[in-house]
Design a protein around this motif. Structure first.
Motif, mmCIF file in Angstrom:
data_model
loop_
_atom_site.group_PDB
_atom_site.id
_atom_site.type_symbol
_atom_site.label_atom_id
_atom_site.label_comp_id
_atom_site.label_asym_id
_atom_site.label_seq_id
_atom_site.Cartn_x
_atom_site.Cartn_y
_atom_site.Cartn_z
ATOM 1 N N VAL A 1 54.220 -24.927 50.574
ATOM 2 C CA VAL A 1 52.910 -24.672 51.177
ATOM 3 C C VAL A 1 53.055 -23.986 52.521
ATOM 4 C CG1 VAL A 1 50.839 -25.745 52.126
ATOM 5 C CG2 VAL A 1 51.768 -26.544 49.952
ATOM 6 N N GLU A 2 53.923 -24.514 53.386
ATOM 7 C CA GLU A 2 54.052 -23.953 54.725
ATOM 8 C C GLU A 2 54.627 -22.538 54.691
ATOM 9 O OE1 GLU A 2 54.519 -27.578 57.810
ATOM 10 O OE2 GLU A 2 56.330 -27.161 56.644
ATOM 11 N N ALA A 3 55.539 -22.297 53.737
ATOM 12 C CA ALA A 3 56.162 -20.981 53.671
ATOM 13 C C ALA A 3 55.261 -19.943 53.023
ATOM 14 C CB ALA A 3 57.492 -21.070 52.925
ATOM 15 N N ARG A 4 54.510 -20.348 52.028
ATOM 16 C CA ARG A 4 53.751 -19.391 51.223
ATOM 17 C C ARG A 4 52.277 -19.254 51.604
ATOM 18 N NH1 ARG A 4 58.014 -16.781 49.397
ATOM 19 N NH2 ARG A 4 58.971 -17.612 47.489
ATOM 20 N N ALA A 5 51.748 -20.136 52.461
ATOM 21 C CA ALA A 5 50.315 -20.143 52.751
ATOM 22 C C ALA A 5 49.736 -18.790 53.122
ATOM 23 C CB ALA A 5 50.008 -21.171 53.841
ATOM 24 N N PRO A 6 50.447 -17.963 53.928
ATOM 25 C CA PRO A 6 49.832 -16.663 54.277
ATOM 26 C C PRO A 6 49.566 -15.766 53.071
ATOM 27 C CG PRO A 6 51.613 -17.202 55.801
ATOM 28 C CD PRO A 6 51.684 -18.211 54.676
ATOM 29 N N ASP A 7 50.255 -16.011 51.956
ATOM 30 C CA ASP A 7 50.078 -15.168 50.766
ATOM 31 C C ASP A 7 49.116 -15.765 49.733
ATOM 32 O OD1 ASP A 7 52.009 -13.382 51.769
ATOM 33 O OD2 ASP A 7 53.623 -14.633 50.962
ATOM 34 N N PHE A 8 48.524 -16.921 50.021
ATOM 35 C CA PHE A 8 47.677 -17.603 49.039
ATOM 36 C C PHE A 8 46.409 -16.814 48.752
ATOM 37 C CE2 PHE A 8 49.140 -22.255 49.959
ATOM 38 C CZ PHE A 8 50.311 -22.017 49.245
ATOM 39 N N ASN A 9 46.045 -16.795 47.481
ATOM 40 C CA ASN A 9 44.677 -16.429 47.141
ATOM 41 C C ASN A 9 43.889 -17.722 46.923
ATOM 42 O OD1 ASN A 9 45.404 -17.389 44.619
ATOM 43 N ND2 ASN A 9 44.980 -15.479 43.523
ATOM 44 N N ALA A 10 42.656 -17.627 46.414
ATOM 45 C CA ALA A 10 41.815 -18.809 46.285
ATOM 46 C C ALA A 10 42.441 -19.846 45.359
ATOM 47 C CB ALA A 10 40.431 -18.413 45.776
ATOM 48 N N VAL A 11 42.996 -19.394 44.232
ATOM 49 C CA VAL A 11 43.578 -20.338 43.270
ATOM 50 C C VAL A 11 44.791 -21.031 43.869
ATOM 51 C CG1 VAL A 11 44.666 -20.559 41.014
ATOM 52 C CG2 VAL A 11 42.703 -19.041 41.304
ATOM 53 N N ASN A 12 45.641 -20.281 44.592
ATOM 54 C CA ASN A 12 46.808 -20.879 45.229
ATOM 55 C C ASN A 12 46.395 -21.929 46.266
ATOM 56 O OD1 ASN A 12 48.250 -17.579 45.345
ATOM 57 N ND2 ASN A 12 48.422 -19.092 43.707
ATOM 58 N N ALA A 13 45.415 -21.585 47.086
ATOM 59 C CA ALA A 13 44.964 -22.518 48.110
ATOM 60 C C ALA A 13 44.393 -23.788 47.478
ATOM 61 C CB ALA A 13 43.914 -21.860 49.001
ATOM 62 N N ALA A 14 43.601 -23.632 46.430
ATOM 63 C CA ALA A 14 43.029 -24.801 45.758
ATOM 64 C C ALA A 14 44.120 -25.670 45.152
ATOM 65 C CB ALA A 14 42.041 -24.362 44.683
ATOM 66 N N THR A 15 45.118 -25.031 44.514
ATOM 67 C CA THR A 15 46.217 -25.791 43.918
ATOM 68 C C THR A 15 46.989 -26.544 44.985
ATOM 69 O OG1 THR A 15 46.417 -24.157 42.145
ATOM 70 C CG2 THR A 15 48.295 -25.618 42.509
ATOM 71 N N ALA A 16 47.291 -25.868 46.109
ATOM 72 C CA ALA A 16 48.042 -26.502 47.192
ATOM 73 C C ALA A 16 47.279 -27.691 47.764
ATOM 74 C CB ALA A 16 48.322 -25.473 48.278
ATOM 75 N N LEU A 17 46.003 -27.514 48.017
ATOM 76 C CA LEU A 17 45.215 -28.599 48.606
ATOM 77 C C LEU A 17 45.082 -29.777 47.644
ATOM 78 C CD1 LEU A 17 42.462 -26.448 50.356
ATOM 79 C CD2 LEU A 17 44.134 -27.930 51.498
ATOM 80 N N PRO B 1 33.756 -19.764 41.524
ATOM 81 C CA PRO B 1 33.318 -21.113 41.927
ATOM 82 C C PRO B 1 34.391 -22.189 41.768
ATOM 83 C CG PRO B 1 31.648 -20.054 40.574
ATOM 84 C CD PRO B 1 32.876 -19.191 40.494
ATOM 85 N N ARG B 2 35.318 -22.004 40.839
ATOM 86 C CA ARG B 2 36.278 -23.074 40.571
ATOM 87 C C ARG B 2 37.156 -23.401 41.769
ATOM 88 N NH1 ARG B 2 38.767 -20.781 35.129
ATOM 89 N NH2 ARG B 2 38.450 -18.886 36.385
ATOM 90 N N PRO B 3 37.858 -22.450 42.381
ATOM 91 C CA PRO B 3 38.673 -22.809 43.542
ATOM 92 C C PRO B 3 37.846 -23.269 44.739
ATOM 93 C CG PRO B 3 38.661 -20.431 43.226
ATOM 94 C CD PRO B 3 38.045 -21.029 42.005
ATOM 95 N N VAL B 4 36.643 -22.749 44.865
ATOM 96 C CA VAL B 4 35.771 -23.194 45.969
ATOM 97 C C VAL B 4 35.474 -24.683 45.826
ATOM 98 C CG1 VAL B 4 33.480 -22.971 46.996
ATOM 99 C CG2 VAL B 4 34.765 -20.925 46.325
ATOM 100 N N ALA B 5 35.067 -25.104 44.619
ATOM 101 C CA ALA B 5 34.764 -26.521 44.394
ATOM 102 C C ALA B 5 36.016 -27.372 44.526
ATOM 103 C CB ALA B 5 34.129 -26.701 43.015
ATOM 104 N N SER B 6 37.133 -26.923 43.949
ATOM 105 C CA SER B 6 38.364 -27.715 43.982
ATOM 106 C C SER B 6 38.892 -27.868 45.406
ATOM 107 C CB SER B 6 39.426 -27.056 43.103
ATOM 108 O OG SER B 6 39.011 -27.019 41.754
ATOM 109 N N SER B 7 38.863 -26.793 46.180
ATOM 110 C CA SER B 7 39.334 -26.874 47.565
ATOM 111 C C SER B 7 38.462 -27.809 48.390
ATOM 112 C CB SER B 7 39.335 -25.470 48.194
ATOM 113 O OG SER B 7 40.209 -24.612 47.511
ATOM 114 N N SER B 8 37.160 -27.751 48.173
ATOM 115 C CA SER B 8 36.245 -28.633 48.899
ATOM 116 C C SER B 8 36.550 -30.087 48.581
ATOM 117 C CB SER B 8 34.799 -28.296 48.531
ATOM 118 O OG SER B 8 34.498 -26.956 48.830
ATOM 119 N N TRP B 9 36.751 -30.365 47.293
ATOM 120 C CA TRP B 9 37.055 -31.740 46.894
ATOM 121 C C TRP B 9 38.343 -32.218 47.556
ATOM 122 C CZ3 TRP B 9 41.343 -33.855 44.621
ATOM 123 C CH2 TRP B 9 41.223 -35.181 44.204
ATOM 124 N N ALA B 10 39.374 -31.374 47.553
ATOM 125 C CA ALA B 10 40.665 -31.776 48.108
ATOM 126 C C ALA B 10 40.571 -32.038 49.601
ATOM 127 C CB ALA B 10 41.711 -30.701 47.818
#
Length: 662
Positions: A47-63, A101-110
């Motif tokens: 997460v710390e190494a790759r965060a700058p390259d995340f798209n929405a799905v990556n960010a949602a998965t990480a969170l 909408p999927r990563p938006v909802a998932s990231s919010s939940w996390a």
């Protein structure tokens, strides 16, 4: 031992080197790396190494993975800060992957699950895309909006938290979108959106009505948690949801034996709260009674598993149900609560829940001494700062009226210091309940709560409004505690007359507008007549007399006589006072047989005192004219007309944030 530890360390070999991550630009590969990271420290490294390259799905998965991984708090916060900062940066650049909408909802939940605030850009994105969200995405986002922390939890300033205004707007958009697609919502999704509205205290009547209609559809599946959450939310919002509660009552009648302890308490509270002031509930009385009885049976079975809040809510609910004749006060559920829950949980109760349990037991007429002693012990151990005015009022009232044999005086003496500290902020209602209770506890014991009454007197100038019953009890409490035989107040220079002055100022407009109920009117008249030397309040007595004259037919026998007796003794020889006594006597003449001999004699004496010996009541009463005595010059005890405070005090929140959207 040291040698053994060294040997074990040597056998294990040196710690594995941290994996050096290779650069990649494939978001699919990033997700694969996040999914393959099994060890918590490996996940954090990715997460710390790759965060700058995340798209929405990556960010949602990480969170999501951070929210469920076994990480220390500091490590979890570091990873969440990196992922959230990446999401905010992408949102600021209008990254098109965040339009899904999927990563938006998932990231919010996390983020909510992690105990963090939602970023302002993420909340605004929810508002924008809510109409395109599916039912599960709407319920997930709504839950996150309602339960996420507020502005103070932002990963050390990694992003700017959403404002309350933006959060409420996004939640309203989710609710409206859910209402538009309600036919496609599952029972869980509809219940979760309703729960979110209740948790955030957001009233959205049209959306709420549609969502409740969806849950009331017989074709919709919902479980005990869904039923409890939705009913709790509607009751908390004071929403008119008769169809929901009818469906919930049917569900409870069928499935009560399967409900979890918290579900039992939540549903019982919801049914009791919803019936308050709800005329539509009258049509469901039999259905609600069946549901509450089923819940009471289940509560008796699971009382040993209750936690503190469940105990407080269930006991309150069943006490209210007993007062409304929906269940028996001596129901087995109370016995189980006393046997299996009160003493066990009392040491961990906070002030609000302790007061709620005590109020419920006293209101239901329970007299289990062990329960009251356990509650008293806990109340005496709580720090003064733990108390609120309402909690003090309910606790002291409960111990003032309980009949278990538990000594209330030591508790009242300990709590007096808390009363003194809270006096400047007490409402009239709470001040009345506290003073009424203290005067009742002190009666016949030769003690006086000077510090408490003095503090209330000092704060009396802060009283801005009050309803009739509270004003009557406050005046009665002052007279009961300090009234003397000369018609004055022996208050040891406390000047508690200031309390009566404040009561009179608030009661006059109520009397002049005819909004005082007869019991309160009679109690006020009795209290001020008893201390007329210290606080004659002629304008108040005149206003009370005029109100009594016009509403004589509304008085019950005891209140009618108390009012007439007070007017005859008050020393205000005015036409309106005499007219009030005459009117009360004339009305009583038509129902003289409803007056016991003592009340007949007291009313005849009052009539004679104002020269109304021609009243028709004399012809209907057995009391002979030649034995009537004039009213005594001294005062009399006013406590026989005190208005007992049996107020229902609902809780403002219930298990906030406990329910999750999977």
């Amino acid at each position: 031992m040291r040698f053994l530890l060294f040997a074990l360390h040597a056998a294990r070999g040196p710690a594995p080197r941290r994996t050096v991550l290779q650069a990649t630009t494939s978001h699919y590969e990033l997700n694969q790396e996040l999914s393959r990271a099994r060890a918590p420290d490996e996940l954090l490294q990715v997460v710390e190494a790759r965060a700058p390259d995340f798209n929405a799905v990556n960010a949602a998965t990480a969170l999501q993975r951070l929210a469920t991984a076994k990480l220390r708090r500091g490590e979890r916060a570091r990873g969440a800060a990196a992922a959230a900062a990446s999401a905010v940066a992408a949102l600021a650049k209008n990254d098109e992957t965040w339009a899904d909408p999927r990563p938006v909802a998932s990231s919010s939940w996390a983020l909510a699950k992690l105990g963090l605030s939602l970023p302002d850009l993420l909340v605004r994105q929810i508002s924008q895309i809510a109409p395109r969200m599916s039912g599960r995405e709407l319920s997930t986002a709504a839950w996150a909006l309602a339960t996420a922390q507020r502005r103070e939890a932002t990963c050390g300033g990694a992003y700017e938290a959403a404002s309350l205004r933006d959060t409420r707007h996004a939640l309203e958009r989710c609710a409206d979108a859910g209402a538009r697609v309600m036919d496609a919502l599952s029972g869980r999704d509809a219940a979760t959106i309703i729960f979110a509205l209740g948790t955030a205290k957001v009233k959205r009547p049209a959306a709420l009505k549609a969502l409740c209609r969806r849950l009331a559809d017989p074709s919709v599946d919902w479980n005990g948690q869904d039923v409890a959450n939705s009913c709790w939310a509607c009751a908390s919002l004071d929403a008119d949801a008769p169809r929901l509660f009818s469906a919930a009552a049917a569900f409870v009648a069928r499935n009560a034996s399967q409900l979890e302890p918290r579900g039992v308490a939540t549903l019982a509270w919801s049914f009791a709260k919803e019936r308050q002031g709800r005329s539509a509930a009258a049509a469901r009385a039999s259905d609600d009674a069946v549901a509450l009885k089923a819940l009471a049976v289940r509560a008796a079975e699971v009382a040993r598993f209750f936690d503190a809040r469940s105990l407080a809510l269930a006991s309150w609910a069943f006490a209210v149900a007993a007062r409304n004749d929906l269940i028996e006060p001596s129901d087995a559920c109370f016995q189980s609560l006393e046997r299996d829950a009160v003493a066990r949980l009392a040491p961990g109760l906070d002030a609000r829940d302790l007061a709620g349990v005590a109020w419920a037991l006293a209101s239901a007429g329970r007299a289990d001494r062990a329960s009251y002693e356990a509650l008293a012990s806990r109340a005496r151990a709580l720090p003064r700062k733990a108390w609120t005015g309402r909690a003090l009022a309910n606790c002291l009232w409960a111990f003032a009226v309980q009949t278990s044999g538990c000594a209330a005086l030591p508790l009242a003496q300990d709590l007096e210091k808390a009363v003194v500290e809270l006096a400047p902020s007490l409402s009239v209602r709470d001040a009345a309940a506290i003073c009424w209770s203290l005067s009742g506890i002190a009666a016949g014991r030769g003690v006086a709560f000077d510090a408490a009454f003095g503090a209330v007197a000092d704060a009396a100038q802060n009283f801005a409004s009050g309803e009739g019953r509270a004003l009557a009890n406050l005046a009665s409490a002052v007279v009961d505690m300090y009234g003397d035989d000369s018609g004055g107040l022996a208050d040891n220079c406390l000047d508690v007359r200031r309390i009566l002055d404040a009561v009179a100022a608030l009661a006059v407009p109520l009397a002049e507008s005819s909004t005082l109920e007869p019991r309160a009117l009679a109690a006020l008249a009795a209290a001020f007549a008893a201390c007329r030397a210290a606080a004659p309040a002629p304008r108040l007595m005149a206003a009370l007399a005029a109100a009594a004259r016009d509403a004589a037919a509304d008085f019950q026998a005891k209140d009618l006589v108390a009012a007439a007796d007070a007017f005859a003794r008050c020393g205000a020889a005015t036409p309106v006072v005499a007219a009030a006594v005459r009117a009360l006597g004339a009305d009583a003449a038509g129902r003289a047989q409803a007056f016991p001999p003592r009340l007949r004699a007291d009313l005849c004496r009052a009539l004679a005192a104002v020269g109304a010996t021609d009243s028709p009541f004399f012809d209907s009463s057995a009391a002979p004219r030649d034995r009537l005595l004039p009213p005594p010059e001294t005062s009399y005890a006013a406590n026989t007309t005190r208005v007992q405070i049996l107020e229902v005090v609902p809780y403002s929140s219930l298990f906030p944030g406990d329910d999750e959207v999977e």
